[in-house]
Write a protein that holds these residues in place. Sequence first.
Motif, PDB file in Angstrom:
ATOM      1  N   THR A 175       0.831  -1.215   0.000  1.00  0.00           N
ATOM      2  CA  THR A 175       0.000   0.000   0.000  1.00  0.00           C
ATOM      3  C   THR A 175       0.863   1.261   0.000  1.00  0.00           C
ATOM      4  OG1 THR A 175      -0.136  -0.041   2.415  1.00  0.00           O
ATOM      5  CG2 THR A 175      -1.888  -1.168   1.181  1.00  0.00           C
ATOM      6  N   GLY A 176       1.973   1.196   0.682  1.00  0.00           N
ATOM      7  CA  GLY A 176       2.906   2.318   0.680  1.00  0.00           C
ATOM      8  C   GLY A 176       2.583   3.434   1.647  1.00  0.00           C
ATOM      9  N   SER A 177       1.398   3.476   2.191  1.00  0.00           N
ATOM     10  CA  SER A 177       1.040   4.542   3.134  1.00  0.00           C
ATOM     11  C   SER A 177      -0.148   4.109   3.974  1.00  0.00           C
ATOM     12  CB  SER A 177       0.723   5.844   2.402  1.00  0.00           C
ATOM     13  OG  SER A 177      -0.428   5.691   1.614  1.00  0.00           O
ATOM     14  N   ILE A 178      -0.274   4.733   5.127  1.00  0.00           N
ATOM     15  CA  ILE A 178      -1.398   4.487   6.033  1.00  0.00           C
ATOM     16  C   ILE A 178      -1.936   5.844   6.457  1.00  0.00           C
ATOM     17  CG2 ILE A 178      -2.134   3.538   8.246  1.00  0.00           C
ATOM     18  CD1 ILE A 178       0.137   1.515   8.024  1.00  0.00           C
ATOM     19  N   ASN A 179      -3.196   6.086   6.188  1.00  0.00           N
ATOM     20  CA  ASN A 179      -3.822   7.351   6.579  1.00  0.00           C
ATOM     21  C   ASN A 179      -4.210   7.302   8.045  1.00  0.00           C
ATOM     22  OD1 ASN A 179      -3.665   8.466   3.972  1.00  0.00           O
ATOM     23  ND2 ASN A 179      -5.549   7.431   3.354  1.00  0.00           N
ATOM     24  N   LEU A 180      -3.766   8.295   8.797  1.00  0.00           N
ATOM     25  CA  LEU A 180      -4.138   8.386  10.205  1.00  0.00           C
ATOM     26  C   LEU A 180      -5.541   8.965  10.324  1.00  0.00           C
ATOM     27  CD1 LEU A 180      -0.800   9.751  11.732  1.00  0.00           C
ATOM     28  CD2 LEU A 180      -1.498   7.379  11.326  1.00  0.00           C
ATOM     29  N   PRO A 181      -6.281   8.595  11.380  1.00  0.00           N
ATOM     30  CA  PRO A 181      -7.669   9.065  11.527  1.00  0.00           C
ATOM     31  C   PRO A 181      -7.754  10.599  11.537  1.00  0.00           C
ATOM     32  CG  PRO A 181      -7.216   7.288  13.065  1.00  0.00           C
ATOM     33  CD  PRO A 181      -5.897   7.658  12.441  1.00  0.00           C
ATOM     34  N   TYR A 182      -8.374  11.143  10.509  1.00  0.00           N
ATOM     35  CA  TYR A 182      -8.502  12.596  10.420  1.00  0.00           C
ATOM     36  C   TYR A 182      -9.452  13.096  11.509  1.00  0.00           C
ATOM     37  CZ  TYR A 182      -8.525  17.184   8.259  1.00  0.00           C
ATOM     38  OH  TYR A 182      -8.364  18.528   8.018  1.00  0.00           O
ATOM     39  N   GLY A 183      -9.069  14.144  12.179  1.00  0.00           N
ATOM     40  CA  GLY A 183      -9.861  14.665  13.286  1.00  0.00           C
ATOM     41  C   GLY A 183      -9.471  14.097  14.629  1.00  0.00           C
ATOM     42  N   SER A 184      -8.533  13.146  14.655  1.00  0.00           N
ATOM     43  CA  SER A 184      -8.058  12.594  15.923  1.00  0.00           C
ATOM     44  C   SER A 184      -7.191  13.635  16.632  1.00  0.00           C
ATOM     45  CB  SER A 184      -7.249  11.322  15.679  1.00  0.00           C
ATOM     46  OG  SER A 184      -6.104  11.608  14.883  1.00  0.00           O
ATOM     47  N   PRO A 185      -7.018  13.499  17.956  1.00  0.00           N
ATOM     48  CA  PRO A 185      -6.210  14.486  18.689  1.00  0.00           C
ATOM     49  C   PRO A 185      -4.799  14.631  18.148  1.00  0.00           C
ATOM     50  CG  PRO A 185      -7.486  13.158  20.222  1.00  0.00           C
ATOM     51  CD  PRO A 185      -7.690  12.548  18.865  1.00  0.00           C
ATOM     52  N   LEU A 186      -4.174  13.509  17.724  1.00  0.00           N
ATOM     53  CA  LEU A 186      -2.809  13.595  17.216  1.00  0.00           C
ATOM     54  C   LEU A 186      -2.751  14.398  15.923  1.00  0.00           C
ATOM     55  CD1 LEU A 186       0.165  12.770  17.375  1.00  0.00           C
ATOM     56  CD2 LEU A 186      -0.415  10.680  16.124  1.00  0.00           C
ATOM     57  N   VAL A 187      -3.650  14.144  15.008  1.00  0.00           N
ATOM     58  CA  VAL A 187      -3.661  14.857  13.729  1.00  0.00           C
ATOM     59  C   VAL A 187      -4.012  16.335  13.952  1.00  0.00           C
ATOM     60  CG1 VAL A 187      -4.764  15.025  11.475  1.00  0.00           C
ATOM     61  CG2 VAL A 187      -4.162  12.779  12.406  1.00  0.00           C
TER      62      VAL A 187
END
Length: 418
Positions: A175-187
């Motif tokens: 896949t080459g990439s993993i999208n982090l949960p948008y709107g999460s505290p880290l993002v």
Amino acid sequence: MNGDKERRATSAPLDRADERIRHDAGLAGATRAFLDRVRSGDLGALPVVIGLVIICTAFQSLNPVFLSSNNLVNLLFDCSTVGVIALGIVCVLMVGEIDLSVGSVSGFASAVVGVLWVNMEWPAWLAIFAGLVVGGAIGALYAVLFNRFGMPSFVSTLAGLLAVLGLQLYLLGSTGSINLPYGSPLVNFGQTLVMSPAVAYTLAAVTGAVIFATAFRTAARRKRAGLSARSLGSLLLRGIVITIVLELVVYYLNQDRGVPWMFGLFVALVVAMNYALTRTKWGRSMNAVGGNREAARRAGINVRRTHMTAFVLCATFAAAGGILSAARLASASQQAGTGDVNLNAIAAAVIGGTSLFGGRGSAYSALLGIIVIQSIASGLTLLDLSSSLRYMITGAVLAVAVIVDSLARRSRMSHGRA
């Protein structure tokens, strides 16, 4: 007894008792002392400050958007990720070593967080902790190779650059990439979270107060030891000026979004590392080992342990920078940590004033150096110039910084200050 106290109270400080040596006093004396330090090679942050003024003046004249509050807020966001990595580079440079794998370690740590958090559904905090631990373990491996087998850090970290990059590619898979949960505290922390005006103004005032309190404590300790110290008035004036400048900066940034929390974290790490390097036994050991390894060993310093802490801290900061970069981009990808991350992190530490020869440097080098690097990148982007020019200009600035460091070191040696 009382007579001894009176003589001590009226006598000159111990470091000013020799009448054959010129002792500067007042504003004119402070100016002369500053010029003498510069002539003897003790430049401090002077070159980078002058360079930053020239860069800002040039880009502002070419594009008035450069010093706008909106662009400066974006610049602070961008400074935070690579700046944390540069802070780790300062640690290894202080002991006279180098780590060429910080870019790969940062990318691998972001991949670890993405796989554990998104694919394996670990809690975000636990995935972040695991990424930091992995980074520290890589640094510990470099230290073992250096301490136990005598492998030069240049070679071990160059091998690590390739090996860790391979692990990153393997972990992310096809896949080459993993999208982090948008709107999460880290993002949100990496993209949009800024301080409220009240918090930013308060932190600026607290910073000024802490600077004054630290300087006052140092002056009080020098007086108790019978040494000369700066007057209370000069310390108070310095603290007030710094506080006013910080408050004005905060006010200007608040005209747009405000001060990013991610930049606040970076500055907090810089302050903590500066305290550790200047006020602790460990920090003195770092300077001693970088200045003369054999002399430090004979003085009773555990040289191997000092090297271990330097490599572990460097790799851990690299992992932290990679996680912050993933939060900034909301993804962990195969391109993370590649490109000019290594160049910018090492260049920021050196441009900021940390010596490549070891034994001289400051945590603030990472802060000043990364602001210079990102200012160049931001200015060239606003002018819509190609990345090739950015590489050439950054390389030229790095070369100038190394030349200045070499000349300053030679001057310090000739003046007996090395």
